[in-house]
Write a protein that holds these residues in place. Structure first.
Motif, PDB file in Angstrom:
ATOM      1  N   VAL A  53       0.739  -1.138   0.062  1.00 42.96           N
ATOM      2  CA  VAL A  53      -0.101   0.065   0.034  1.00 42.96           C
ATOM      3  C   VAL A  53       0.994   1.416   0.038  1.00 42.96           C
ATOM      4  O   VAL A  53       1.889   1.278   0.695  1.00 42.96           O
ATOM      5  CB  VAL A  53      -0.754  -0.207   1.121  1.00 42.96           C
ATOM      6  CG1 VAL A  53      -1.661   1.047   1.416  1.00 42.96           C
ATOM      7  CG2 VAL A  53      -2.050  -1.187   1.270  1.00 42.96           C
ATOM      8  N   SER A  54       0.542   2.247  -0.669  1.00 46.42           N
ATOM      9  CA  SER A  54       1.069   3.459  -0.714  1.00 46.42           C
ATOM     10  C   SER A  54       0.335   4.552  -0.881  1.00 46.42           C
ATOM     11  O   SER A  54      -0.908   4.677  -1.180  1.00 46.42           O
ATOM     12  CB  SER A  54       2.278   3.739  -1.894  1.00 46.42           C
ATOM     13  OG  SER A  54       1.427   3.449  -3.286  1.00 46.42           O
ATOM     14  N   ALA A  55       0.815   5.996  -0.794  1.00 44.96           N
ATOM     15  CA  ALA A  55      -0.135   6.938  -0.523  1.00 44.96           C
ATOM     16  C   ALA A  55       0.278   8.054  -1.636  1.00 44.96           C
ATOM     17  O   ALA A  55       1.735   7.895  -1.997  1.00 44.96           O
ATOM     18  CB  ALA A  55      -0.275   7.774   0.602  1.00 44.96           C
ATOM     19  N   LYS A  56      -0.402   8.903  -2.286  1.00 46.04           N
ATOM     20  CA  LYS A  56      -0.012   9.625  -3.405  1.00 46.04           C
ATOM     21  C   LYS A  56       1.136  10.729  -2.860  1.00 46.04           C
ATOM     22  O   LYS A  56       1.097  11.260  -1.793  1.00 46.04           O
ATOM     23  CB  LYS A  56      -1.145  10.405  -3.929  1.00 46.04           C
ATOM     24  CG  LYS A  56      -0.670  11.395  -5.019  1.00 46.04           C
ATOM     25  CD  LYS A  56      -2.108  12.182  -5.419  1.00 46.04           C
ATOM     26  CE  LYS A  56      -1.602  13.195  -6.467  1.00 46.04           C
ATOM     27  NZ  LYS A  56      -2.706  13.858  -6.977  1.00 46.04           N
ATOM     28  N   GLY A  57       2.144  10.636  -3.736  1.00 46.24           N
ATOM     29  CA  GLY A  57       3.329  11.526  -3.222  1.00 46.24           C
ATOM     30  C   GLY A  57       4.007  10.906  -2.038  1.00 46.24           C
ATOM     31  O   GLY A  57       4.738  11.411  -1.267  1.00 46.24           O
ATOM     32  N   ASP A  58       3.885   9.564  -1.760  1.00 45.28           N
ATOM     33  CA  ASP A  58       4.416   8.983  -0.475  1.00 45.28           C
ATOM     34  C   ASP A  58       3.916   9.816   0.871  1.00 45.28           C
ATOM     35  O   ASP A  58       4.909   9.677   1.694  1.00 45.28           O
ATOM     36  CB  ASP A  58       5.964   8.804  -0.539  1.00 45.28           C
ATOM     37  CG  ASP A  58       6.301   7.943  -1.765  1.00 45.28           C
ATOM     38  OD1 ASP A  58       5.811   6.926  -1.953  1.00 45.28           O
ATOM     39  OD2 ASP A  58       7.487   8.092  -2.363  1.00 45.28           O
ATOM     40  N   ALA A  59       2.804  10.332   0.978  1.00 43.55           N
ATOM     41  CA  ALA A  59       2.311  11.236   2.137  1.00 43.55           C
ATOM     42  C   ALA A  59       2.305  10.344   3.164  1.00 43.55           C
ATOM     43  O   ALA A  59       1.749   8.986   3.084  1.00 43.55           O
ATOM     44  CB  ALA A  59       1.000  11.918   1.867  1.00 43.55           C
ATOM     45  N   LEU A  68      -6.840  11.943   0.821  1.00 43.44           N
ATOM     46  CA  LEU A  68      -5.514  11.357   0.358  1.00 43.44           C
ATOM     47  C   LEU A  68      -5.681   9.988  -0.533  1.00 43.44           C
ATOM     48  O   LEU A  68      -6.517   9.333  -0.117  1.00 43.44           O
ATOM     49  CB  LEU A  68      -4.496  11.118   1.584  1.00 43.44           C
ATOM     50  CG  LEU A  68      -3.171  10.473   1.351  1.00 43.44           C
ATOM     51  CD1 LEU A  68      -2.638  11.519   0.331  1.00 43.44           C
ATOM     52  CD2 LEU A  68      -2.761  10.089   2.517  1.00 43.44           C
ATOM     53  N   GLN A  69      -5.355  10.185  -1.828  1.00 41.61           N
ATOM     54  CA  GLN A  69      -5.250   9.087  -2.732  1.00 41.61           C
ATOM     55  C   GLN A  69      -4.530   8.101  -2.089  1.00 41.61           C
ATOM     56  O   GLN A  69      -3.274   8.111  -2.007  1.00 41.61           O
ATOM     57  CB  GLN A  69      -5.178   9.441  -4.078  1.00 41.61           C
ATOM     58  CG  GLN A  69      -5.409   8.310  -4.946  1.00 41.61           C
ATOM     59  CD  GLN A  69      -6.845   7.718  -4.941  1.00 41.61           C
ATOM     60  OE1 GLN A  69      -7.781   8.392  -5.316  1.00 41.61           O
ATOM     61  NE2 GLN A  69      -7.165   6.447  -4.790  1.00 41.61           N
ATOM     62  N   MET A  70      -4.910   6.798  -1.931  1.00 44.92           N
ATOM     63  CA  MET A  70      -4.240   5.523  -1.539  1.00 44.92           C
ATOM     64  C   MET A  70      -4.086   4.602  -2.816  1.00 44.92           C
ATOM     65  O   MET A  70      -4.681   4.708  -3.716  1.00 44.92           O
ATOM     66  CB  MET A  70      -4.852   4.768  -0.340  1.00 44.92           C
ATOM     67  CG  MET A  70      -5.215   5.516   0.782  1.00 44.92           C
ATOM     68  SD  MET A  70      -3.522   6.404   1.494  1.00 44.92           S
ATOM     69  CE  MET A  70      -2.674   5.035   1.930  1.00 44.92           C
ATOM     70  N   SER A  71      -2.950   3.660  -2.924  1.00 44.10           N
ATOM     71  CA  SER A  71      -3.025   2.762  -4.012  1.00 44.10           C
ATOM     72  C   SER A  71      -2.353   1.432  -3.409  1.00 44.10           C
ATOM     73  O   SER A  71      -1.832   1.611  -2.666  1.00 44.10           O
ATOM     74  CB  SER A  71      -2.268   3.264  -5.326  1.00 44.10           C
ATOM     75  OG  SER A  71      -0.995   3.573  -4.770  1.00 44.10           O
ATOM     76  N   THR A 130      -4.547 -11.927   2.842  1.00 44.60           N
ATOM     77  CA  THR A 130      -3.467 -11.154   2.366  1.00 44.60           C
ATOM     78  C   THR A 130      -3.837  -9.693   2.458  1.00 44.60           C
ATOM     79  O   THR A 130      -4.739  -9.310   1.704  1.00 44.60           O
ATOM     80  CB  THR A 130      -2.876 -11.879   1.153  1.00 44.60           C
ATOM     81  OG1 THR A 130      -2.677 -13.009   1.016  1.00 44.60           O
ATOM     82  CG2 THR A 130      -1.552 -10.787   0.665  1.00 44.60           C
ATOM     83  N   ILE A 131      -3.196  -9.113   3.430  1.00 41.01           N
ATOM     84  CA  ILE A 131      -3.602  -7.666   3.562  1.00 41.01           C
ATOM     85  C   ILE A 131      -2.314  -6.812   3.659  1.00 41.01           C
ATOM     86  O   ILE A 131      -1.344  -7.161   4.199  1.00 41.01           O
ATOM     87  CB  ILE A 131      -4.041  -7.666   5.254  1.00 41.01           C
ATOM     88  CG1 ILE A 131      -5.324  -8.469   5.178  1.00 41.01           C
ATOM     89  CG2 ILE A 131      -4.466  -6.305   5.367  1.00 41.01           C
ATOM     90  CD1 ILE A 131      -5.765  -8.761   6.730  1.00 41.01           C
ATOM     91  N   GLY A 132      -2.033  -5.871   2.936  1.00 37.84           N
ATOM     92  CA  GLY A 132      -1.353  -4.599   3.104  1.00 37.84           C
ATOM     93  C   GLY A 132      -1.736  -3.653   3.946  1.00 37.84           C
ATOM     94  O   GLY A 132      -2.985  -3.329   3.953  1.00 37.84           O
ATOM     95  N   THR A 133      -0.959  -2.809   4.741  1.00 41.21           N
ATOM     96  CA  THR A 133      -1.360  -1.759   5.633  1.00 41.21           C
ATOM     97  C   THR A 133      -0.517  -0.546   5.332  1.00 41.21           C
ATOM     98  O   THR A 133       0.920  -0.569   4.751  1.00 41.21           O
ATOM     99  CB  THR A 133      -1.278  -2.177   6.985  1.00 41.21           C
ATOM    100  OG1 THR A 133       0.412  -2.462   7.351  1.00 41.21           O
ATOM    101  CG2 THR A 133      -1.930  -3.581   7.283  1.00 41.21           C
ATOM    102  N   TYR A 134      -0.875   0.655   5.777  1.00 43.41           N
ATOM    103  CA  TYR A 134      -0.342   1.932   5.711  1.00 43.41           C
ATOM    104  C   TYR A 134      -0.709   2.783   6.827  1.00 43.41           C
ATOM    105  O   TYR A 134      -1.983   2.831   7.118  1.00 43.41           O
ATOM    106  CB  TYR A 134      -0.533   2.617   4.373  1.00 43.41           C
ATOM    107  CG  TYR A 134       0.032   3.594   3.858  1.00 43.41           C
ATOM    108  CD1 TYR A 134       1.361   3.354   3.187  1.00 43.41           C
ATOM    109  CD2 TYR A 134      -0.236   4.905   4.136  1.00 43.41           C
ATOM    110  CE1 TYR A 134       2.245   4.205   2.775  1.00 43.41           C
ATOM    111  CE2 TYR A 134       0.837   5.944   3.914  1.00 43.41           C
ATOM    112  CZ  TYR A 134       1.907   5.693   3.075  1.00 43.41           C
ATOM    113  OH  TYR A 134       3.008   6.599   2.638  1.00 43.41           O
ATOM    114  N   GLU A 135      -0.030   3.574   7.356  1.00 40.94           N
ATOM    115  CA  GLU A 135      -0.486   4.406   8.347  1.00 40.94           C
ATOM    116  C   GLU A 135      -0.483   5.875   8.124  1.00 40.94           C
ATOM    117  O   GLU A 135       0.852   6.092   7.418  1.00 40.94           O
ATOM    118  CB  GLU A 135       0.590   4.163   9.512  1.00 40.94           C
ATOM    119  CG  GLU A 135      -0.079   4.526  10.873  1.00 40.94           C
ATOM    120  CD  GLU A 135       1.081   4.282  12.029  1.00 40.94           C
ATOM    121  OE1 GLU A 135       0.538   3.563  12.822  1.00 40.94           O
ATOM    122  OE2 GLU A 135       2.204   4.937  12.576  1.00 40.94           O
TER     123      GLU A 135
END
Length: 144
Positions: A53-59, A68-71, A130-135
């Motif tokens: 998981v990532s966020a736009k602009g690595d925010a 905030l756009q996640m991908s 199978t899970i991806g995470t982002y804080e």
């Protein structure tokens, strides 16, 4: 003497017919395997499915009331999986207005706690275990 021995071998043993055999197979030696079949073969080979998981602009922060756009990227054995579908969720939040859309657009509620660390999850539709995470840390609109 060696040349006599070589000449006595059948054509299949010397590779003389290899070109003809390859040509008769053509470019398509059969049906393409399904995504599920490839997934099972990769699992059998010991490769693990992974969601990144990532966020736009690595925010790593988002302000109250903003989006905030996640991908997410689904891979197996380091290669992109054919099925990139994920189900999004925010599992650590304090505001009922903090949510994430099907397309991964995170909305931080205006009443979310400043300093809270939202935990965003993307569950692969290939294997929902199978899970991806982002804080994402919540900031006030006045933080710079």
């Amino acid at each position: 003497m060696l040349s006599m021995w070589w000449a006595s071998l059948p054509a299949w043993a010397t590779g003389a017919q290899q070109k003809a055999t390859t040509a008769s197979l053509g470019d398509d030696a059969g049906a393409k395997p399904t995504d599920e079949a490839v997934f099972l073969l990769n699992q059998a080979a010991g490769y693990k499915l992974k969601v990144t998981v990532s966020a736009k602009g690595d925010a790593t922060t988002a302000k109250l009331g903003e989006t905030l756009q996640m991908s997410a990227e689904v891979t197996i054995g380091g290669k992109k999986h054919a099925n990139q579908e994920v189900t999004w969720s925010v599992v650590r939040k304090n505001s009922g207005d903090t949510n994430i859309s099907e397309s991964g657009l995170l909305t931080v509620g205006a009443d979310e706690y400043v300093g809270a660390k939202l935990l965003i999850q993307a569950h692969s539709s290939v294997d929902n275990t199978t899970i991806g995470t982002y804080e994402v840390k919540v900031e006030s609109p006045w933080d710079t």
